[in-house]
Design an enzyme around this catalytic site. Structure first.
Site, PDB file in Angstrom:
ATOM      1  CG  HIS A  30      -0.081   6.126  -0.585  1.00 19.19           C
ATOM      2  ND1 HIS A  30      -1.306   6.518  -1.074  1.00 19.19           N
ATOM      3  CD2 HIS A  30      -0.308   5.690   0.689  1.00 19.19           C
ATOM      4  CE1 HIS A  30      -2.238   6.322  -0.142  1.00 19.19           C
ATOM      5  NE2 HIS A  30      -1.652   5.822   0.931  1.00 19.19           N
ATOM      6  CD  GLU A  66      -5.079   6.498   2.262  1.00 21.82           C
ATOM      7  OE1 GLU A  66      -4.637   5.327   2.257  1.00 21.82           O
ATOM      8  OE2 GLU A  66      -4.354   7.480   2.519  1.00 21.82           O
ATOM      9  CG  HIS A  97      -1.731   1.174   1.488  1.00 16.34           C
ATOM     10  ND1 HIS A  97      -3.106   1.175   1.405  1.00 16.34           N
ATOM     11  CD2 HIS A  97      -1.401   2.440   1.861  1.00 16.34           C
ATOM     12  CE1 HIS A  97      -3.574   2.368   1.696  1.00 16.34           C
ATOM     13  NE2 HIS A  97      -2.556   3.162   1.985  1.00 16.34           N
ATOM     14  CD  GLU A  98       1.612   3.691   3.746  1.00 12.49           C
ATOM     15  OE1 GLU A  98       1.883   4.710   3.074  1.00 12.49           O
ATOM     16  OE2 GLU A  98       0.628   3.636   4.508  1.00 12.49           O
TER      17      GLU A  98
END
Length: 739
Positions: free
Chosen positions: A512, A565, A507-508
């Protein structure tokens, strides 16, 4: 306004609306001052409140912290003990800087957050909970007193009386008359009854009030915010944003206050920068705010630019950073802190960006930190940042796994479902470390972070990823699970921690950290080939892009946080299907298949739990991540062909319950295909700045209505919700010459 007792509170009425102003000193002047707040509060008429409450009764379970709420201490002693004496000093002063800035969050939350915080802090700093409990043993029940303790912990944890995760108001579980009994029995009452009277008078009514507008954060009639004065509506936010765009500025460290003038015929806006400086004189060549100060006309509207918001707190942050600077490990850290100090004193966002550049270049520090006005989740308009600051120590063993993921990142990016032209021109390998938090000052502690948020830095210079190891460890302690079959519950409890670790990493770093924004600059030059690049969704040429002065946040506004997100969560789901990724985390064979399954199961279950954060009467979501997870659930239900099931059932206790199911055999086929198609659209609309297409797609899956039975399921979620764990943070202090 320090967190001590130098604040004065002034109340006045105007047209049945109560104003509260927090000002430095006690001059009796009710005008907003440089360090204060100005916002509408609801009428304090008991008759009016009773009328409104009767006509729209709130669900108290949403607003009262349950008695069974678990608490966990963040374990950082071992990591801190492993530091050298110099590193400990560096860590300590950074932590002090973060905590000195934390009261800013109170001023960014609600008008009453400051007096509520000060009241509770004054009460419990003068005596132990045990001694206060003994003083009211005969008149207050055990549950009532525990409710007070949990409310206090909730206000401190969230740095305000609205939840950092969910944005709903927190009220005490102890009745108001019993709260007064406790206060009158306190040491504070004996030592300074005047202070107690002023603080209680300032917050007693709003502390308990649950008028419809007060139940959640929001703009205008939709909720409470102190990023804007209470008479600001969305149109006001848009007007000031257009002024910022015209000036080439971003709103992260600003607030907006509107005054009606000329007998109600016109409006004047104050755009206030956060800074220690309160005067217009320049602080030096790096002070790019001073030239902006003063009066401006924009679209025939008077806008005055000022600075000095949170001034005393900003100065305290800067002074502690000066102390930390004495113990830096290298020149990058020194330059980073110097830029932050300039930023916090002058209000210059350019200086904070410069500090962020030094931070990115400071690879592999032992003590990691970042602070400023960072995340825009709680701004109803989505462009103003909440203050946060963290300090942490690197966990070397876990960090080595993340570095292996970084080494694989360039290959993994090619597997994402968008053409090469939609990816950054060059992947700038970031630091990705696992950290044990020593201090996290803000409205909540996340499990992972990808920063900075400045588009031009992320796109062209890089970013850093961090996974907060001791935060994840605290979450692993939770054995409570709802809405799953007994078989799934057992596997879920065992593997939720390791599965979430994988999801956070993907995810990070690759969520992103991926994707290009298409831009045109002031000279008319594109950062992509506008003649040949096609939109893979439509097959046509690219027709939209970001113009000078626009960022992703300003273009997507209140949709920006949850949309991004959702994109990052989808990247995690998509790439965890790559078994080589699971190998990086040490998961092989059948064990890896179970990790994959639990990761997807966790996501769809979270989509059901997310209904708690939807407010039916405003039709608004209060938490970006949970809205994103609900969107993913709805997508998989609609397009998954039986992959996911959500069914209302009767629980073993005879009460309504929910059963969430996931067909393991369809994840790699149907599940992957659905996420792949959706993820492509999310990225294309983000790259091209196509807000209309993005909002149409996203709102289709986030709309909650009776038609699909979602409001009925929401009632079950609320009835069976498990209280959110609160974290107890460590504290560093100097004792003699030792830390």
């Amino acid at each position: 306004v320090s967190a001590q007792s130098s604040a004065g509170y002034f109340l006045r009425r105007s047209k049945n609306v109560l104003f509260i102003h927090l000002a430095e000193g006690t001059t009796g002047n009710s005008a907003p001052c440089h360090a204060g707040i100005s916002n509408y509060c609801p009428p304090r008429s008991d008759v009016l409140r009773e009328f409104i409450m009767t006509s729209s009764q709130p669900d108290l379970s949403t607003h009262v912290i349950p008695l069974g709420t678990p608490l966990s201490a963040l374990q950082a002693q071992e990591a801190f003990a492993g530091l050298s004496a110099r590193e400990k000093r560096y860590c300590h002063y950074l932590a002090r800087a973060a905590w000195e800035g934390a009261p800013i969050c109170l001023l960014q939350t609600s008008p009453e957050s400051v007096p509520v915080f000060l009241l509770l802090r004054e009460v419990f700093s003068r005596q132990t909970p045990a001694s206060l409990r003994a003083a009211v043993q005969e008149s207050v029940t055990e549950d009532e007193f525990r409710s007070l303790l949990l409310y206090t912990a909730g206000v401190f944890t969230n740095m305000g009386n609205y939840k950092g995760f969910g944005d709903t108001k927190i009220i005490p579980g102890i009745p108001k008359d019993k709260m007064e009994v406790v206060l009158q029995a306190s040491v504070l009452f004996r030592e300074d009854s005047d202070l107690l009277s002023r603080l209680w008078g300032a917050c007693s009514s709003p502390m308990y009030s649950l008028l419809p507008r007060e139940r959640q954060l929001g703009l205008g009639d939709e909720g409470i915010t102190t990023y804007y004065s209470g008479n600001c509506m969305r149109a006001d936010a848009e007007l000031v944003q257009s002024f910022l765009k015209e000036k080439g500025l971003e709103a992260y460290n600003t607030r907006v206050f509107k005054t009606v003038v000329e007998g109600g015929k016109a409006a004047k806006y104050e755009l206030r920068f956060a800074s220690a400086a309160t005067e217009s004189e320049s602080l030096g060549p790096e002070d790019d705010v001073a030239p902006l100060l003063g009066d401006h006309t924009h679209n025939s509207t008077h806008i005055v630019v000022t600075r000095g918001d949170y001034a005393p707190l900003m100065e305290k942050i800067a002074r502690n950073l000066e102390q930390a600077k004495l113990y830096v490990a290298n020149e990058e850290e020194a330059a980073m802190l110097e830029s932050y100090i300039r930023s916090f004193r002058s209000g210059s966002l350019a200086q904070h960006k410069q500090g962020s550049r030094h931070w990115i270049r400071n690879k592999g520090p032992i003590v990691e930190t970042y602070m400023g006005f960072i995340e825009s989740y709680r701004d109803p308009f989505g462009v103003r940042g909440e203050f946060e600051g963290f300090v942490a120590v690197v966990n070397k063993a876990m960090s080595s796994k993340f570095q292996q993921l970084v080494q694989s990142a360039e290959n993994l990016l090619t597997q994402l479902p968008w053409p090469r032209e939609f990816e950054k021109d060059q992947f700038l390998r970031p630091d990705f470390t696992s950290l044990d938090i020593v201090a996290f000052a803000g409205s909540g502690v996340p499990a992972g972070i990808n920063i900075p948020n400045y588009d031009e830095i992320r796109q062209n210079e890089g970013f850093k990823n961090v996974s907060l190891g001791n935060v994840l460890q605290a979450a692993y302690q939770d054995k409570r699970v709802s809405f799953l079959s007994p078989e799934d519950q057992e596997l879920f409890v065992t593997l939720r921690g390791p599965a979430f670790e994988v999801q956070v990493g993907l995810h990070e770093l690759l969520g992103h950290g991926s994707g290009k924004l298409f831009r045109i600059d002031e000279t008319g030059t594109f950062n992509f080939d506008s003649t040949s690049v096609k939109n893979p969704v439509t097959g046509e040429k690219i027709t939209s892009w970001y113009r000078p002065g626009e960022t992703y946040d300003t273009r997507f506004s209140s949709l920006a946080s949850t949309y991004e997100e959702c994109r990052a969560e989808c990247v995690g789901l998509y790439l965890c299907l790559n078994r080589d990724v699971l190998k990086v985390f040490g998961h092989l064979g059948p064990g890896a298949e179970d990790i994959l399954y639990v990761n997807w199961l966790n996501m769809v279950r979270a989509g059901v739990l997310g209904l708690e954060f939807y407010t039916p009467h405003t039709k608004k979501w209060g938490q970006a991540h949970m809205q994103a997870r609900h969107v993913i659930l709805r997508l998989l239900l609609e397009r998954g062909g039986g992959l996911v099931g959500v069914k209302k059932v009767t629980g073993s206790d005879g009460r309504p319950d929910i059963l969430v199911t996931l067909d393991r055999s369809l994840i790699d086929t149907r599940g992957k295909a659905v996420i792949q198609e959706f993820l492509l659209k999310l990225q294309v609309y983000r790259s091209t700045g196509d807000f209309d297409a993005a909002s149409s797609l996203y709102e289709r899956y986030s709309a909650v209505s009776e038609d699909g039975g979602w409001l009925e399921l929401r009632e079950v979620v609320l009835a069976r919700k498990l209280p959110r764990r609160m974290l107890i943070q460590p504290l560093t202090r100097v004792q003699g010459s030792q830390l």
